[in-house]
Structures are given as structure tokens and as C-alpha cells.
Design a protein around this motif. Structure first.
Motif, mmCIF file in Angstrom:
data_model
loop_
_atom_site.group_PDB
_atom_site.id
_atom_site.type_symbol
_atom_site.label_atom_id
_atom_site.label_comp_id
_atom_site.label_asym_id
_atom_site.label_seq_id
_atom_site.Cartn_x
_atom_site.Cartn_y
_atom_site.Cartn_z
ATOM 1 N N CYS A 3 37.703 44.509 46.037
ATOM 2 C CA CYS A 3 36.320 45.025 44.969
ATOM 3 C C CYS A 3 36.428 45.572 43.983
ATOM 4 C CB CYS A 3 37.712 46.307 45.899
ATOM 5 S SG CYS A 3 38.214 46.531 47.267
ATOM 6 N N GLY A 4 35.896 44.737 43.495
ATOM 7 C CA GLY A 4 34.924 43.745 42.336
ATOM 8 C C GLY A 4 36.493 44.281 40.626
ATOM 9 N N MET A 5 37.714 44.982 41.142
ATOM 10 C CA MET A 5 38.854 45.169 40.581
ATOM 11 C C MET A 5 39.585 43.831 39.739
ATOM 12 S SD MET A 5 40.378 48.527 41.698
ATOM 13 C CE MET A 5 41.010 49.077 40.552
ATOM 14 N N ASP A 6 39.903 43.868 38.433
ATOM 15 C CA ASP A 6 40.831 43.018 37.698
ATOM 16 C C ASP A 6 42.488 43.174 38.805
ATOM 17 O OD1 ASP A 6 42.738 41.242 36.953
ATOM 18 O OD2 ASP A 6 41.365 41.474 34.517
ATOM 19 N N GLY A 7 43.242 42.966 39.170
ATOM 20 C CA GLY A 7 44.387 43.611 39.828
ATOM 21 C C GLY A 7 45.174 43.080 38.784
ATOM 22 N N GLY A 8 45.839 42.108 37.876
ATOM 23 C CA GLY A 8 46.484 42.595 36.522
ATOM 24 C C GLY A 8 46.594 43.281 35.416
ATOM 25 N N GLN A 9 44.863 43.873 35.107
ATOM 26 C CA GLN A 9 44.748 44.593 35.378
ATOM 27 C C GLN A 9 45.180 45.731 35.080
ATOM 28 O OE1 GLN A 9 43.580 44.447 31.288
ATOM 29 N NE2 GLN A 9 44.679 46.465 31.346
ATOM 30 N N TRP A 10 45.254 45.545 36.606
ATOM 31 C CA TRP A 10 45.431 47.530 37.451
ATOM 32 C C TRP A 10 47.134 47.862 36.969
ATOM 33 C CZ3 TRP A 10 48.223 48.689 41.694
ATOM 34 C CH2 TRP A 10 48.455 50.367 41.673
ATOM 35 N N MET A 11 47.496 45.983 37.561
ATOM 36 C CA MET A 11 48.820 46.825 37.334
ATOM 37 C C MET A 11 49.191 47.421 36.254
ATOM 38 S SD MET A 11 50.489 43.121 39.866
ATOM 39 C CE MET A 11 50.236 42.192 39.052
ATOM 40 N N LEU A 12 48.975 45.959 34.658
ATOM 41 C CA LEU A 12 49.635 46.671 34.090
ATOM 42 C C LEU A 12 48.874 48.314 33.204
ATOM 43 C CD1 LEU A 12 50.592 45.435 31.041
ATOM 44 C CD2 LEU A 12 48.610 44.865 30.405
ATOM 45 N N ASP A 13 47.396 48.883 34.042
ATOM 46 C CA ASP A 13 47.410 50.145 32.959
ATOM 47 C C ASP A 13 48.268 51.455 34.312
ATOM 48 O OD1 ASP A 13 45.190 48.802 31.517
ATOM 49 O OD2 ASP A 13 43.812 49.964 33.017
ATOM 50 N N THR A 14 48.682 50.881 35.738
ATOM 51 C CA THR A 14 49.141 51.659 36.579
ATOM 52 C C THR A 14 51.043 51.747 36.577
ATOM 53 O OG1 THR A 14 47.152 51.550 38.268
ATOM 54 C CG2 THR A 14 49.342 52.390 39.076
ATOM 55 N N TYR A 15 51.391 50.986 36.728
ATOM 56 C CA TYR A 15 52.722 50.029 36.215
ATOM 57 C C TYR A 15 53.173 49.378 35.178
ATOM 58 C CZ TYR A 15 52.231 50.875 41.562
ATOM 59 O OH TYR A 15 52.364 51.225 42.513
ATOM 60 N N GLY A 16 52.970 49.585 34.417
ATOM 61 C CA GLY A 16 53.044 48.982 32.969
ATOM 62 C C GLY A 16 53.606 47.365 32.706
ATOM 63 N N ILE A 17 53.495 46.501 33.691
ATOM 64 C CA ILE A 17 53.668 45.093 33.666
ATOM 65 C C ILE A 17 52.704 44.410 34.106
ATOM 66 C CG2 ILE A 17 56.047 45.483 34.930
ATOM 67 C CD1 ILE A 17 55.035 44.920 37.725
ATOM 68 N N ASP A 18 52.611 43.620 33.540
ATOM 69 C CA ASP A 18 51.586 42.142 33.269
ATOM 70 C C ASP A 18 51.694 41.291 34.322
ATOM 71 O OD1 ASP A 18 52.843 39.915 32.410
ATOM 72 O OD2 ASP A 18 52.597 39.772 30.802
ATOM 73 N N ILE A 19 51.037 40.582 34.180
ATOM 74 C CA ILE A 19 50.615 39.269 35.763
ATOM 75 C C ILE A 19 52.079 38.229 35.408
ATOM 76 C CG2 ILE A 19 49.006 37.661 34.881
ATOM 77 C CD1 ILE A 19 49.731 39.121 38.286
ATOM 78 N N THR A 20 52.682 38.415 34.548
ATOM 79 C CA THR A 20 53.521 37.029 34.617
ATOM 80 C C THR A 20 54.761 37.487 34.736
ATOM 81 O OG1 THR A 20 52.406 36.367 32.120
ATOM 82 C CG2 THR A 20 54.601 35.709 32.503
#
Length: 67
Positions: A3-20
Motif C-alpha cells: 500500500c506504499g507504507m513503511d511497515g517498520g515505521q508503522w509498527m514503531l508509530d503504532t506499537y512503539g517497537i522497532d523492526i529489530t
């Protein structure tokens, strides 16, 4: 990404966790012996979130491509 979104950034913004951190937790689940049910749950959630993001973003990144 579909959908043209950065999933890692979305998780950080939404849940406060990074991809690591997400990958670290995924490895724990993979080793839990509950892998088959996790894959099924993941497929359900992928479809759920894809529909949600497509609605929010107005479709997917390939919607305007015609063959």
C-alpha cells in the motif's frame, strides 16, 4: 509495502517497537513449537491489515498498472 507504507515505521508509530524488536519476538514464537498456528494467524492478520491499509491509502501501489 503493498500500500506504499513503511511497515517498520508503522509498527514503531503504532506499537512503539522497532523492526529489530519485532523480529526478536518472531524468533521466540518460531521456536515455541506453536509454529503452525502462528502461520495461520499471520495469514489472517496479513489479510486484515492489507484491507485496512488499502482503505486508508486508497488502494495498493499497483492499482494503476494495466497490462
Amino acid at each position: 509495502m503493498e500500500c506504499g507504507m513503511d511497515g517498520g515505521q508503522w509498527m514503531l508509530d503504532t506499537y512503539g517497537i522497532d523492526i529489530t524488536e519485532f523480529q526478536s519476538q518472531a524468533m521466540i514464537w518460531m521456536r515455541s513449537g506453536n509454529y503452525a498456528s502462528m502461520i495461520y494467524y499471520q495469514m489472517l492478520k496479513k489479510d486484515e491489515y492489507l484491507a485496512k491499509f488499502q482503505k486508508e491509502m486508497g488502494g495498493s501501489i499497483a492499482d494503476d498498472i494495466e497490462f
